[in-house]
Design a protein around this motif. Sequence first.
Motif, short mmCIF file in Angstrom:
data_model
loop_
_atom_site.label_atom_id
_atom_site.label_comp_id
_atom_site.label_asym_id
_atom_site.label_seq_id
_atom_site.Cartn_x
_atom_site.Cartn_y
_atom_site.Cartn_z
N PRO A 88 0.81 -1.22 0.00
CA PRO A 88 0.00 0.00 0.00
C PRO A 88 0.84 1.28 0.00
O PRO A 88 0.42 2.30 -0.54
N TRP A 89 2.04 1.24 0.56
CA TRP A 89 2.86 2.43 0.63
C TRP A 89 3.76 2.60 -0.59
O TRP A 89 4.40 3.61 -0.75
N GLU A 90 3.77 1.62 -1.48
CA GLU A 90 4.59 1.71 -2.68
C GLU A 90 3.77 2.28 -3.83
O GLU A 90 2.56 2.10 -3.90
N ASP A 91 4.45 2.95 -4.76
CA ASP A 91 3.80 3.46 -5.96
C ASP A 91 3.57 2.28 -6.90
O ASP A 91 4.52 1.62 -7.32
N GLU A 94 5.18 2.49 -10.57
CA GLU A 94 6.64 2.37 -10.53
C GLU A 94 7.04 0.93 -10.21
O GLU A 94 7.95 0.37 -10.83
N TYR A 95 6.35 0.31 -9.29
CA TYR A 95 6.67 -1.05 -8.90
C TYR A 95 6.41 -2.03 -10.04
O TYR A 95 7.19 -2.94 -10.29
N GLN A 96 5.32 -1.82 -10.78
CA GLN A 96 5.02 -2.68 -11.92
C GLN A 96 6.10 -2.57 -12.99
O GLN A 96 6.48 -3.56 -13.61
N GLU A 97 6.58 -1.36 -13.23
CA GLU A 97 7.66 -1.18 -14.21
C GLU A 97 8.91 -1.92 -13.77
O GLU A 97 9.60 -2.54 -14.59
N GLN A 98 9.24 -1.86 -12.48
CA GLN A 98 10.41 -2.58 -11.98
C GLN A 98 10.24 -4.08 -12.18
O GLN A 98 11.18 -4.76 -12.60
#
Length: 107
Positions: A88-91, A94-98
């Motif tokens: 919940p605290w992650e974007d 951005e996380y999906q791109e990583q």
Amino acid sequence: MWNQLRKLFNNRTVKYGVPMLLLVVGGSFGLREFTQIRYDAQKIRKKLDPSLEARVNTQNQTVILQEEYEKLKDVNLKNWRNIRGPRPWEDSKEYQEQQRSRLNKGT
């Protein structure tokens, strides 16, 4: 006679055992009646309206399950990887791109 009754009621088995036995046996019958009322109320509450029941056709559900099974039979699960979703605290974008970049590097 009164002396014998007094002696009988002062006996520990009669004084404590008999009421306990009555409580256990009577409680089981009482609980059975109360639980029966509960289940009867649930049956009444679960009944569907005839119009709603006509719209919900149980025959179609089995056909849908069979179709889904046929779709899953053809899926290749050997190359499948479990990817953790964002916290919940992650974007999330951005996380999906990583994750995508890691997958592309790994294959």
